[in-house]
Motif scaffolding. Structure first.
Motif, short mmCIF file in Angstrom:
data_model
loop_
_atom_site.label_atom_id
_atom_site.label_comp_id
_atom_site.label_asym_id
_atom_site.label_seq_id
_atom_site.Cartn_x
_atom_site.Cartn_y
_atom_site.Cartn_z
N PHE A 33 0.82 -1.24 -0.02
CA PHE A 33 -0.18 -0.05 0.01
C PHE A 33 0.91 1.18 0.04
O PHE A 33 0.73 2.10 -0.95
CB PHE A 33 -0.92 -0.05 1.10
CG PHE A 33 -1.71 1.31 1.65
CD1 PHE A 33 -2.32 1.98 0.78
CD2 PHE A 33 -0.96 2.02 2.60
CE1 PHE A 33 -2.85 3.16 1.32
CE2 PHE A 33 -1.35 3.11 3.04
CZ PHE A 33 -2.42 4.04 2.27
N VAL A 34 1.84 1.17 0.75
CA VAL A 34 2.77 2.42 0.99
C VAL A 34 3.42 2.64 -0.07
O VAL A 34 3.28 3.99 -0.86
CB VAL A 34 3.94 2.27 2.11
CG1 VAL A 34 4.73 3.44 2.16
CG2 VAL A 34 2.79 2.17 3.46
N HIS A 35 3.97 1.69 -0.79
CA HIS A 35 4.80 1.79 -2.13
C HIS A 35 3.96 2.25 -3.16
O HIS A 35 4.09 3.11 -4.15
CB HIS A 35 5.30 0.39 -2.62
CG HIS A 35 5.97 0.39 -3.83
ND1 HIS A 35 5.36 -0.27 -4.91
CD2 HIS A 35 7.05 0.95 -4.34
CE1 HIS A 35 6.25 -0.07 -6.21
NE2 HIS A 35 7.34 0.59 -5.72
N ASP A 36 2.68 1.64 -3.37
CA ASP A 36 1.72 2.17 -4.30
C ASP A 36 1.23 3.65 -4.23
O ASP A 36 1.02 4.48 -5.17
CB ASP A 36 0.50 1.42 -4.44
CG ASP A 36 0.79 0.01 -5.01
OD1 ASP A 36 1.71 -0.19 -5.78
OD2 ASP A 36 -0.25 -0.87 -4.87
N VAL A 37 1.07 3.82 -2.93
CA VAL A 37 0.73 5.33 -2.73
C VAL A 37 1.87 6.47 -2.93
O VAL A 37 1.50 7.42 -3.83
CB VAL A 37 0.14 5.63 -1.14
CG1 VAL A 37 0.11 7.27 -0.97
CG2 VAL A 37 -1.07 4.91 -1.07
N LEU A 38 2.99 6.03 -2.69
CA LEU A 38 4.00 6.81 -3.01
C LEU A 38 4.31 6.93 -4.90
O LEU A 38 4.48 8.05 -5.16
CB LEU A 38 5.32 6.24 -2.47
CG LEU A 38 5.75 6.42 -1.04
CD1 LEU A 38 6.79 5.88 -0.38
CD2 LEU A 38 5.79 8.10 -0.61
N CYS A 39 4.21 5.83 -5.40
CA CYS A 39 4.26 5.79 -6.80
C CYS A 39 3.22 6.93 -7.51
O CYS A 39 3.44 7.61 -8.21
CB CYS A 39 4.01 4.41 -7.19
SG CYS A 39 5.41 3.40 -7.11
N MET A 40 2.17 6.64 -6.92
CA MET A 40 0.95 7.60 -7.58
C MET A 40 1.13 9.03 -7.13
O MET A 40 0.80 10.10 -7.86
CB MET A 40 -0.51 7.05 -6.96
CG MET A 40 -0.82 5.88 -7.73
SD MET A 40 -1.17 6.09 -9.21
CE MET A 40 -2.09 4.73 -9.61
N ALA A 41 1.39 9.16 -5.91
CA ALA A 41 1.77 10.63 -5.30
C ALA A 41 2.86 11.40 -6.33
O ALA A 41 2.68 12.38 -6.49
CB ALA A 41 2.05 10.69 -3.84
N ASN A 42 3.73 10.70 -6.75
CA ASN A 42 4.84 11.21 -7.44
C ASN A 42 4.67 11.17 -8.88
O ASN A 42 5.67 11.62 -9.58
CB ASN A 42 6.18 10.39 -6.87
CG ASN A 42 6.75 10.83 -5.63
OD1 ASN A 42 6.50 11.90 -5.35
ND2 ASN A 42 7.31 9.96 -4.97
N SER A 43 3.59 10.67 -9.18
CA SER A 43 3.15 10.73 -10.68
C SER A 43 3.28 11.93 -11.28
O SER A 43 2.67 12.95 -10.55
CB SER A 43 1.69 9.74 -10.97
OG SER A 43 1.37 10.18 -12.29
N LEU A 44 3.58 12.05 -12.64
CA LEU A 44 3.54 13.37 -13.11
C LEU A 44 2.53 13.80 -13.86
O LEU A 44 2.38 14.67 -15.01
CB LEU A 44 4.97 13.71 -13.97
CG LEU A 44 6.37 13.96 -13.28
CD1 LEU A 44 7.41 13.86 -14.04
CD2 LEU A 44 6.25 15.09 -12.41
N SER A 45 1.29 13.04 -13.88
CA SER A 45 -0.06 13.08 -14.62
C SER A 45 -0.52 14.55 -14.28
O SER A 45 -1.27 14.99 -15.41
CB SER A 45 -0.87 12.06 -14.14
OG SER A 45 -1.36 12.16 -12.53
N GLY A 46 -0.17 15.27 -13.36
CA GLY A 46 -1.14 16.44 -13.04
C GLY A 46 -2.55 16.45 -12.62
O GLY A 46 -3.09 17.47 -12.76
N CYS A 47 -2.87 15.28 -12.25
CA CYS A 47 -4.29 15.10 -11.64
C CYS A 47 -4.40 14.19 -10.54
O CYS A 47 -3.19 13.58 -10.35
CB CYS A 47 -5.14 14.63 -13.00
SG CYS A 47 -4.77 13.00 -13.62
N ASP A 48 -5.44 14.07 -10.02
CA ASP A 48 -5.83 13.33 -9.09
C ASP A 48 -5.57 11.90 -9.77
O ASP A 48 -5.79 11.41 -10.65
CB ASP A 48 -7.09 13.22 -8.35
CG ASP A 48 -7.43 14.48 -7.52
OD1 ASP A 48 -6.16 15.19 -7.16
OD2 ASP A 48 -8.44 14.98 -7.68
#
Length: 218
Positions: A33-48
């Motif tokens: 869970f922590v790993h996935d959240v970090l990956c998503m939070a650092n995504s450069l997608s520019g959206c939620d």
């Protein structure tokens, strides 16, 4: 578009992407869970970003499987993140539940934030400290790796608004109230501590003046 419509649209796409991922089951391993959240939070997608639980992966056709009644709640996930040692800011999340037919799915929203990169300063399970994880297309950075230097540089540039035109940058930093300071010995000026070239000059409002009417001669 409502969140429900957006989630349904993502499921129908039968693929994963830069800002969404499918999980057939709810998280049982906290480190995942922590790993996935970090990956998503650092995504450069520019959206939620959205981690959609209760839906099989694209290889299995993104079938809505549903989740059992007994599973982690939003409070469980937030408490888990709260007890970790982040470098400074931590990702903001929200858990929403939707019903499709008689099946419940959970959608973990990882809110877009300019405070990238998010990373830990102390190892948690297999999630390493000072490693910056992100998401590239539909793939997460492995737990024993770190994002490419160029990607990390883009995160820091985003944090400090370095890629914005001056006007848009000024609009952003105006919202960062704690970093604005009155110039010592000059109370008519305030400056932005991270970038002192940005300043505000105070002035008193002008007193209203009566309208002047001029009558001319023909």
């Amino acid at each position: 578009m409502s969140l429900l419509d957006k989630v349904f649209q993502l499921i129908q796409s039968c693929r994963e992407g830069l800002y969404w991922d499918f999980k057939e089951c709810a998280y049982s391993i906290n480190g995942d869970f922590v790993h996935d959240v970090l990956c998503m939070a650092n995504s450069l997608s520019g959206c939620d970003k959205y981690i959609i639980m209760g839906v099989s992966d694209p290889k299995s056709g993104c079938e809505i499987k549903g989740l059992p009644k007994e599973r982690k709640t939003q409070a469980d996930y937030i408490d888990l993140l709260r007890n970790l040692q982040f470098a400074d800011a931590r990702p903001e999340i929200e858990l929403r539940t939707f019903i499709f037919g008689e099946k419940e799915i959970d959608v973990l929203i990882v809110y877009e934030c300019s405070l990238k990169p998010f990373y830990l300063t102390k190892q948690y399970e297999k999630v390493l400290p000072y490693h910056i994880y992100t998401r590239t297309l539909d793939s997460n950075t492995p737990k024993d790796k770190s994002a490419d230097f160029g990607v990390v540089e883009r995160m820091w540039r985003q944090r400090f608004n370095l890629d914005l035109p001056p006007k848009e940058k000024f609009e952003k930093i105006l919202e960062d109230i704690p970093n604005w300071h009155i110039d010592v010995g000059n109370e008519e000026n305030a400056y932005y501590e991270p970038s002192p070239e940005y300043q505000i000059v105070f002035s008193r409002p002008l007193k209203s003046r009566p309208a002047r009417i001029t009558i001319g001669k023909n």
